[in-house]
Design a protein around this motif. Structure first.
Motif, PDB file in Angstrom:
ATOM      1  N   TYR A 180      45.618   9.145  42.015  1.00 55.49           N
ATOM      2  CA  TYR A 180      46.683  10.495  41.455  1.00 55.49           C
ATOM      3  C   TYR A 180      46.243  11.491  42.439  1.00 55.49           C
ATOM      4  O   TYR A 180      45.235  12.066  42.596  1.00 55.49           O
ATOM      5  CB  TYR A 180      46.297  10.430  40.063  1.00 55.49           C
ATOM      6  CG  TYR A 180      47.368  11.406  39.487  1.00 55.49           C
ATOM      7  CD1 TYR A 180      48.418  11.260  39.209  1.00 55.49           C
ATOM      8  CD2 TYR A 180      46.427  12.934  39.226  1.00 55.49           C
ATOM      9  CE1 TYR A 180      49.364  12.387  38.586  1.00 55.49           C
ATOM     10  CE2 TYR A 180      47.354  13.725  38.442  1.00 55.49           C
ATOM     11  CZ  TYR A 180      48.452  13.590  38.348  1.00 55.49           C
ATOM     12  OH  TYR A 180      49.362  14.532  37.888  1.00 55.49           O
TER      13      TYR A 180
ATOM     14  N   SER B   1      47.122  15.466  42.014  1.00 54.89           N
ATOM     15  CA  SER B   1      47.773  16.573  40.895  1.00 54.89           C
ATOM     16  C   SER B   1      48.485  17.674  41.926  1.00 54.89           C
ATOM     17  O   SER B   1      47.834  18.256  42.871  1.00 54.89           O
ATOM     18  CB  SER B   1      46.584  17.166  40.086  1.00 54.89           C
ATOM     19  OG  SER B   1      47.112  18.224  39.610  1.00 54.89           O
ATOM     20  N   PRO B   2      49.655  18.144  41.109  1.00 50.14           N
ATOM     21  CA  PRO B   2      50.121  19.362  42.011  1.00 50.14           C
ATOM     22  C   PRO B   2      49.476  20.392  42.057  1.00 50.14           C
ATOM     23  O   PRO B   2      49.864  21.471  42.710  1.00 50.14           O
ATOM     24  CB  PRO B   2      51.488  19.440  41.280  1.00 50.14           C
ATOM     25  CG  PRO B   2      51.392  18.596  39.924  1.00 50.14           C
ATOM     26  CD  PRO B   2      50.294  17.645  40.141  1.00 50.14           C
ATOM     27  N   GLY B   3      48.527  20.362  40.856  1.00 51.12           N
ATOM     28  CA  GLY B   3      47.429  21.593  41.007  1.00 51.12           C
ATOM     29  C   GLY B   3      46.506  21.694  42.036  1.00 51.12           C
ATOM     30  O   GLY B   3      46.001  22.733  42.192  1.00 51.12           O
ATOM     31  N   TRP B   4      46.632  20.819  42.997  1.00 49.00           N
ATOM     32  CA  TRP B   4      45.647  20.636  44.328  1.00 49.00           C
ATOM     33  C   TRP B   4      46.452  21.380  45.264  1.00 49.00           C
ATOM     34  O   TRP B   4      45.933  21.363  46.467  1.00 49.00           O
ATOM     35  CB  TRP B   4      44.893  19.428  44.502  1.00 49.00           C
ATOM     36  CG  TRP B   4      44.155  18.549  43.202  1.00 49.00           C
ATOM     37  CD1 TRP B   4      43.906  19.310  41.975  1.00 49.00           C
ATOM     38  CD2 TRP B   4      43.800  17.146  43.307  1.00 49.00           C
ATOM     39  NE1 TRP B   4      43.218  18.546  41.625  1.00 49.00           N
ATOM     40  CE2 TRP B   4      43.511  17.290  42.092  1.00 49.00           C
ATOM     41  CE3 TRP B   4      44.076  16.311  44.034  1.00 49.00           C
ATOM     42  CZ2 TRP B   4      42.630  16.100  41.700  1.00 49.00           C
ATOM     43  CZ3 TRP B   4      43.663  15.113  43.889  1.00 49.00           C
ATOM     44  CH2 TRP B   4      42.985  14.803  42.686  1.00 49.00           C
TER      45      TRP B   4
ATOM     46  N   PRO C 221      53.459  15.651  40.932  1.00 48.07           N
ATOM     47  CA  PRO C 221      52.294  14.950  41.247  1.00 48.07           C
ATOM     48  C   PRO C 221      52.923  13.649  42.172  1.00 48.07           C
ATOM     49  O   PRO C 221      54.067  13.420  42.097  1.00 48.07           O
ATOM     50  CB  PRO C 221      51.752  14.506  39.938  1.00 48.07           C
ATOM     51  CG  PRO C 221      52.881  14.415  38.976  1.00 48.07           C
ATOM     52  CD  PRO C 221      53.629  15.733  39.126  1.00 48.07           C
TER      53      PRO C 221
ATOM     54  N   TRP D  48      51.323   9.852  44.216  1.00 45.98           N
ATOM     55  CA  TRP D  48      50.127   8.801  44.216  1.00 45.98           C
ATOM     56  C   TRP D  48      49.906   8.562  45.648  1.00 45.98           C
ATOM     57  O   TRP D  48      50.727   8.119  46.693  1.00 45.98           O
ATOM     58  CB  TRP D  48      50.567   7.705  43.692  1.00 45.98           C
ATOM     59  CG  TRP D  48      49.327   6.819  43.135  1.00 45.98           C
ATOM     60  CD1 TRP D  48      48.622   6.029  43.872  1.00 45.98           C
ATOM     61  CD2 TRP D  48      48.861   6.908  41.803  1.00 45.98           C
ATOM     62  NE1 TRP D  48      47.862   5.398  43.116  1.00 45.98           N
ATOM     63  CE2 TRP D  48      47.656   5.988  41.883  1.00 45.98           C
ATOM     64  CE3 TRP D  48      48.842   7.511  40.686  1.00 45.98           C
ATOM     65  CZ2 TRP D  48      46.849   5.677  40.640  1.00 45.98           C
ATOM     66  CZ3 TRP D  48      48.169   7.329  39.551  1.00 45.98           C
ATOM     67  CH2 TRP D  48      46.955   6.515  39.684  1.00 45.98           C
TER      68      TRP D  48
ATOM     69  N   GLU E  51      39.073  17.952  46.244  1.00 48.23           N
ATOM     70  CA  GLU E  51      39.240  17.421  45.107  1.00 48.23           C
ATOM     71  C   GLU E  51      38.841  16.136  44.790  1.00 48.23           C
ATOM     72  O   GLU E  51      38.180  15.502  43.899  1.00 48.23           O
ATOM     73  CB  GLU E  51      40.560  17.532  44.509  1.00 48.23           C
ATOM     74  CG  GLU E  51      40.946  19.004  44.224  1.00 48.23           C
ATOM     75  CD  GLU E  51      40.183  19.892  42.872  1.00 48.23           C
ATOM     76  OE1 GLU E  51      39.569  19.005  42.095  1.00 48.23           O
ATOM     77  OE2 GLU E  51      40.354  20.879  42.860  1.00 48.23           O
TER      78      GLU E  51
ATOM     79  N   TYR F 290      39.862  12.309  38.507  1.00 50.13           N
ATOM     80  CA  TYR F 290      40.575  11.540  39.382  1.00 50.13           C
ATOM     81  C   TYR F 290      39.947  11.739  41.051  1.00 50.13           C
ATOM     82  O   TYR F 290      40.543  11.421  42.109  1.00 50.13           O
ATOM     83  CB  TYR F 290      42.051  12.199  39.642  1.00 50.13           C
ATOM     84  CG  TYR F 290      42.743  12.105  38.507  1.00 50.13           C
ATOM     85  CD1 TYR F 290      43.012  10.906  38.093  1.00 50.13           C
ATOM     86  CD2 TYR F 290      43.229  13.132  37.617  1.00 50.13           C
ATOM     87  CE1 TYR F 290      43.955  10.876  36.704  1.00 50.13           C
ATOM     88  CE2 TYR F 290      43.804  13.293  36.610  1.00 50.13           C
ATOM     89  CZ  TYR F 290      44.092  11.877  36.127  1.00 50.13           C
ATOM     90  OH  TYR F 290      44.860  11.848  34.851  1.00 50.13           O
TER      91      TYR F 290
END
Length: 228
Positions: free
Chosen positions: A83, A85-88, A96, A98, A186, A193
């Motif tokens: 996964y 994340s769009p936060g990254w 998001p 994969w 990350e 994740y």
């Protein structure tokens, strides 16, 4: 598998690497008797083949269930995935995704003789046992040849010459370099994740892309110099 030119994996050498590093595969057959059926087995490359060929076995009666030798089958090999994340990414709106690397390999299985099957089984055992400090073999000091022969009789050996494949390597190739670096950080971290194996695959993909761009730029510069 939906294809995107940015993520297409077409290199035979890369497919072989994917198989070597991820030998647990899914076998899918479209059978006359039962429709779609699937099984899961360890698979090795036939390193003597010019192209891609797979070596494996199935436990009886899977060879009947899959109608092996009668039609084409698909082997699915799955590499690192996870996964993202769009936060990254950054502060911009995003969804998001994969990241993954996978291949669908197609071919019609060749049924091996009993002796060939035994050699494949021994190769499979050796492949995995070689990583251990005290490897156990099907035959030898810690093995019983009679027991090995009895177990082998309950299996059917296969060689699958791969006649075509479809593969995809989605590793954020469509993202800026700084975003890729954040994603890798990350994945290498300790979050929910985190995935060191996926981070390593991303690094490999993007290092290869950067090297290819550098080589292309160098070739263009040389061509320009020659024309000057």
């Amino acid at each position: 598998m939906r294809q995107n030119p940015s993520f297409t994996l077409a290199s035979v050498d890369e497919i072989k690497r994917l198989v070597r590093q991820n030998p647990w595969m899914t076998i899918v057959s479209d059978t006359d008797a039962s429709g779609l059926v699937a099984s899961h087995y360890p698979v090795l490359l036939d390193e003597t083949a010019d192209g891609i060929a797979l070596l494996t076995h199935v436990g009886r009666p899977d060879e009947v269930l899959h109608e092996l030798g009668r039609h084409e089958v698909m082997f699915i090999v799955q590499g690192p995935h996870g996964y993202i994340s769009p936060g990254w990414y950054d502060e911009k709106p995003a969804v998001p995704t994969w990241n993954f690397v996978t291949a669908h390999l197609y071919g019609t299985p060749e049924i091996l003789s009993d002796d060939e099957n035994l050699r494949v089984l021994e190769a499979l055992v050796d492949h995995f046992e070689d990583e251990l400090p005290e490897p156990r073999r099907m035959r030898g000091t810690h093995a019983n040849s009679e027991y090995a022969d009895r177990i082998a009789a309950g299996t059917v050996g296969l060689r699958i010459p791969v006649t075509r494949f479809v593969a995809k390597n989605k590793m954020s190739q469509n993202r800026p370099a700084e975003t890729v670096d954040r994603i890798i950080d990350e994945l290498e971290g300790d979050g929910p994740y985190a995935s060191p194996s996926l981070a390593a695959e991303m690094r490999r993909t993007h290092d290869a892309m950067r090297a290819a761009r550098a080589a292309s730029a160098s070739a263009s510069a040389s061509a320009s110099a020659d024309r000057a």
